[in-house]
Scaffold this active site. Sequence first.
Site, mmCIF file in Angstrom:
data_model
loop_
_atom_site.group_PDB
_atom_site.id
_atom_site.type_symbol
_atom_site.label_atom_id
_atom_site.label_comp_id
_atom_site.label_asym_id
_atom_site.label_seq_id
_atom_site.Cartn_x
_atom_site.Cartn_y
_atom_site.Cartn_z
ATOM 1 N N TRP A 1 0.839 -1.191 0.000
ATOM 2 C CA TRP A 1 0.000 0.000 0.000
ATOM 3 C C TRP A 1 0.876 1.243 0.000
ATOM 4 O O TRP A 1 1.858 1.335 0.730
ATOM 5 C CB TRP A 1 -0.914 0.014 1.240
ATOM 6 C CG TRP A 1 -1.729 1.266 1.316
ATOM 7 C CD1 TRP A 1 -2.807 1.596 0.545
ATOM 8 C CD2 TRP A 1 -1.504 2.388 2.182
ATOM 9 N NE1 TRP A 1 -3.282 2.847 0.876
ATOM 10 C CE2 TRP A 1 -2.501 3.358 1.880
ATOM 11 C CE3 TRP A 1 -0.564 2.661 3.178
ATOM 12 C CZ2 TRP A 1 -2.570 4.581 2.545
ATOM 13 C CZ3 TRP A 1 -0.642 3.869 3.846
ATOM 14 C CH2 TRP A 1 -1.643 4.814 3.528
ATOM 15 N N ASP B 1 -16.511 11.894 -2.396
ATOM 16 C CA ASP B 1 -15.895 10.645 -1.952
ATOM 17 C C ASP B 1 -16.667 10.075 -0.758
ATOM 18 O O ASP B 1 -17.842 10.371 -0.538
ATOM 19 C CB ASP B 1 -14.417 10.879 -1.629
ATOM 20 C CG ASP B 1 -13.560 9.633 -1.834
ATOM 21 O OD1 ASP B 1 -13.547 8.768 -0.948
ATOM 22 O OD2 ASP B 1 -12.913 9.515 -2.896
ATOM 23 N N ASP B 2 -16.027 9.256 0.030
ATOM 24 C CA ASP B 2 -16.624 8.503 1.130
ATOM 25 C C ASP B 2 -17.345 9.422 2.125
ATOM 26 O O ASP B 2 -16.959 10.561 2.338
ATOM 27 C CB ASP B 2 -15.499 7.736 1.831
ATOM 28 C CG ASP B 2 -16.002 6.600 2.712
ATOM 29 O OD1 ASP B 2 -17.226 6.457 2.865
ATOM 30 O OD2 ASP B 2 -15.152 5.857 3.225
ATOM 31 N N ASP C 1 -2.946 5.471 -3.450
ATOM 32 C CA ASP C 1 -3.391 6.410 -2.422
ATOM 33 C C ASP C 1 -2.294 7.403 -2.060
ATOM 34 O O ASP C 1 -2.565 8.430 -1.427
ATOM 35 C CB ASP C 1 -3.811 5.656 -1.159
ATOM 36 C CG ASP C 1 -5.212 5.073 -1.262
ATOM 37 O OD1 ASP C 1 -5.937 5.419 -2.213
ATOM 38 O OD2 ASP C 1 -5.581 4.256 -0.391
ATOM 39 N N LYS D 1 -16.291 6.295 -8.803
ATOM 40 C CA LYS D 1 -15.025 5.748 -8.298
ATOM 41 C C LYS D 1 -15.369 4.521 -7.460
ATOM 42 O O LYS D 1 -16.000 4.628 -6.416
ATOM 43 C CB LYS D 1 -14.286 6.784 -7.451
ATOM 44 C CG LYS D 1 -12.927 6.300 -6.942
ATOM 45 C CD LYS D 1 -12.199 7.402 -6.190
ATOM 46 C CE LYS D 1 -10.821 6.946 -5.723
ATOM 47 N NZ LYS D 1 -10.110 8.029 -5.017
ATOM 48 N N TRP D 2 -14.933 3.349 -7.935
ATOM 49 C CA TRP D 2 -15.280 2.062 -7.317
ATOM 50 C C TRP D 2 -14.087 1.583 -6.497
ATOM 51 O O TRP D 2 -13.058 1.202 -7.043
ATOM 52 C CB TRP D 2 -15.615 1.059 -8.421
ATOM 53 C CG TRP D 2 -16.082 -0.287 -7.961
ATOM 54 C CD1 TRP D 2 -15.354 -1.226 -7.281
ATOM 55 C CD2 TRP D 2 -17.375 -0.865 -8.189
ATOM 56 N NE1 TRP D 2 -16.109 -2.352 -7.060
ATOM 57 C CE2 TRP D 2 -17.365 -2.158 -7.618
ATOM 58 C CE3 TRP D 2 -18.530 -0.439 -8.827
ATOM 59 C CZ2 TRP D 2 -18.459 -3.017 -7.672
ATOM 60 C CZ3 TRP D 2 -19.622 -1.281 -8.873
ATOM 61 C CH2 TRP D 2 -19.586 -2.557 -8.294
ATOM 62 N N ASP D 3 -14.243 1.587 -5.191
ATOM 63 C CA ASP D 3 -13.127 1.245 -4.307
ATOM 64 C C ASP D 3 -13.216 -0.213 -3.849
ATOM 65 O O ASP D 3 -14.261 -0.875 -3.955
ATOM 66 C CB ASP D 3 -13.118 2.177 -3.096
ATOM 67 C CG ASP D 3 -11.707 2.519 -2.630
ATOM 68 O OD1 ASP D 3 -10.768 1.750 -2.933
ATOM 69 O OD2 ASP D 3 -11.544 3.548 -1.955
#
Length: 777
Positions: free
Chosen positions: A191, A358-359, A538, A468-470
Amino acid sequence: MIEVRDNFFHIQTANTSYVFSRTDSGLLLHNYYGPKVNFLNFDNVRQKLEGGAGTSVLYEGEENMHMDLLDLEYSTIGIGDFREAALALFNPKFSPSASFKYQSHEILEADSSALPSSHGEAEVLRVTLRDAVLNVRLELYYKVFPETDVISRYAKLVNESEETYSILRFHSAQIDFPESDYVMMTFMGAWAKERHLVEKELKPGIYINDSKTGGSSNRANPLVILRKRNTDEGQGSCYGFNLVYSGNHKTTVEVTPQQRLRLLTGINDHAFNFTFAPKDVFTTPEAVMTFSASGLNGLSQNFHAFVNNHIVRGKWKNKIRPVLLNSWEANYFNFDEKRLLKLAKKAKEVGIELFVLDDGWFGKRNNDTTSLGDWNVNYKKLPHGLKGLAERINRIGLDFGLWVEPEMVNEESDLFREHPDWAVRVPGRKPGLGRNQMVLDLTNREVREYLVNKLKEVFSSCNLKYVKWDYNRNITDMYGRTLENQGEFFHRYIMGFYEIMEELTRSFPDILFEGCASGGNRFDLGILCYFPQIWTSDDTDYLERIYIQTGTSYGYPPSAITNHVSDVPNHQTLRVTPLSSRFNLACFGNLGYELNLMELPKEELQEIKMQISFYKSRRELFQYGTFSRGERSIFSDNCAYFYTVSKDKKECALGFFQGLLHPSPKEDIVYVKGMKEGTYVFRNRLEKHNIKKFGGLINYVSPIRIKVGGRIHNFISRVYKIKGEQEVYRVNAEMLEKSGIRLFSQFAGTGFGSKVRVLGDFGSRIYLLDKEDNSEN
């Protein structure tokens, strides 16, 4: 072009030849893969083993058929080849051995794979083999893409028996090379540090590049390159391999004591045991391979053209992508509609085209411990819902986009309380958690149908232009409650995911879908069949992004790579880097911003406005130009440069990116290949310097003493910027390619002036090449 002559199969692209043959007994032998050859006959590439081979086993006693030395087209176990095999079947009634023999072949006009795969192939070769004892048919497929120098391969098993077998291993492709003097290039990481180049000089032994996480992973991308030891970016021979698959993958490279090399690539056999019942058909993912005799840049350009023209599909294929602002690092979970609209207005002022929420917009999602799975609007944050918010965003003059993470669920959610059996976990065992969440069981049709219906409801609830598919955790505790065989879980999960995306992309063809998986945890060709672009990492830190974007570029085009300019100190590394450098690097791909525009000083907002205007003026060049890396790489130097050339070869943008500056630095010389004959003007994009960059050195030239950080110092920094250097050269294509351009020297403690570049730590420049009569644009 596919030619079949004298039991030899010759597959040709624009610049490559691939040759294999069949023996009288039905074995398939690999003969050649490399630069295109006009073969008078194939005797020169026939393997010669008349001298014998000690204790090796002869295939069915046939003379000179030494199985452990033969270059085979596709291998099985138990018939004398003791190297790693491409295929392994098991039934307790039978021997584990298998012997597939040639039956027939056919040249097809088009392919019809059941998995997501490439499109637009020129021809397809299908070779059919059969094991008469097992009564199983094996079909090998070869798809040809002449203009990109790509050949793709996959395999299919058909059970024509009355027996049930277990597929323990089934690779998509195999190549046996007669030589092993290669360096293996893989792209590994974790990550926030994805796809770092790792090189291994091959010696006898077995080398594995694989993922066991359930996705293609940030640990080891499916991309593998074999290069000759003297090959570099601009010259030499190299082979590239990738996989159109988003699940566990495995590429094995085996070097024998005789210095022969075998490469296998396909689905990982880790935790894989697939039931193969009578009349069943199993198809592998598609393996993609290409060869370049003109170095690693030539190889990458083959991959780039292939992705743009034969992987990406639909409305967004070869279409320019919008400049976006993502709300995440500006707000995290702490926002409301009023705050979002203020941010959107400021985004419009600087030239942003797409606002992405976003989230945090759904359920009780005020932190990452709750509400994943509850895809219902939080009306406390958004009193007018998504529809109302989107309408207001549209009135500002921006398109609206949305973040989702549908494959996951929090224990603290209504969905989990209603359907705890939908989460992936082993009965009777407490499950592991990643990012405070569990994975939804996509092997379960009921789960898939729920997600499709719920997401259709969300996506159609407003004027949505982007998703945006996380996918924020790896898969553990793999168990599907509706599966009879748990050894099928990983593959059936990915197939379930593809089924969902097939339906959603068909239902919403105008939406631009962007893949994301904690950044680059699922960056692969399978994802790109549905998501035309992928969030690269990220980590938006300038220095780390040089490594990440360089590594990614070996197999994926700029049009597939999303880059955001974020705030400093960077939220991943706490590093402070210049705004200009963050932008310059982000230009090479799809540009976005992820920071709080409301809190930036006026001069930075003005700089961002100028940045976006510049990017838009050359957007097609940055997203779809022919991309090349320079010979200086961040993996071996303190800097890197790469460039992109327009389709008509009359325009170029070159980025020079520095890490740490060291005293007495190496001279910077840049070379550009691929420009059309003619005269060009080479110049840098102008930069201005804040006097604070020089610290106390201001007193070296100031007639009065200025306190660093004092009022006068701060005032001067606000109202006056020092003009940077302007480099202009009149050159032609030959000069650019052969002699290069020796750039101004860098400031490193002495010699500041109009012909000195002030870069310092983390400095950068963009240089532009235009036809002489167009250089003022």
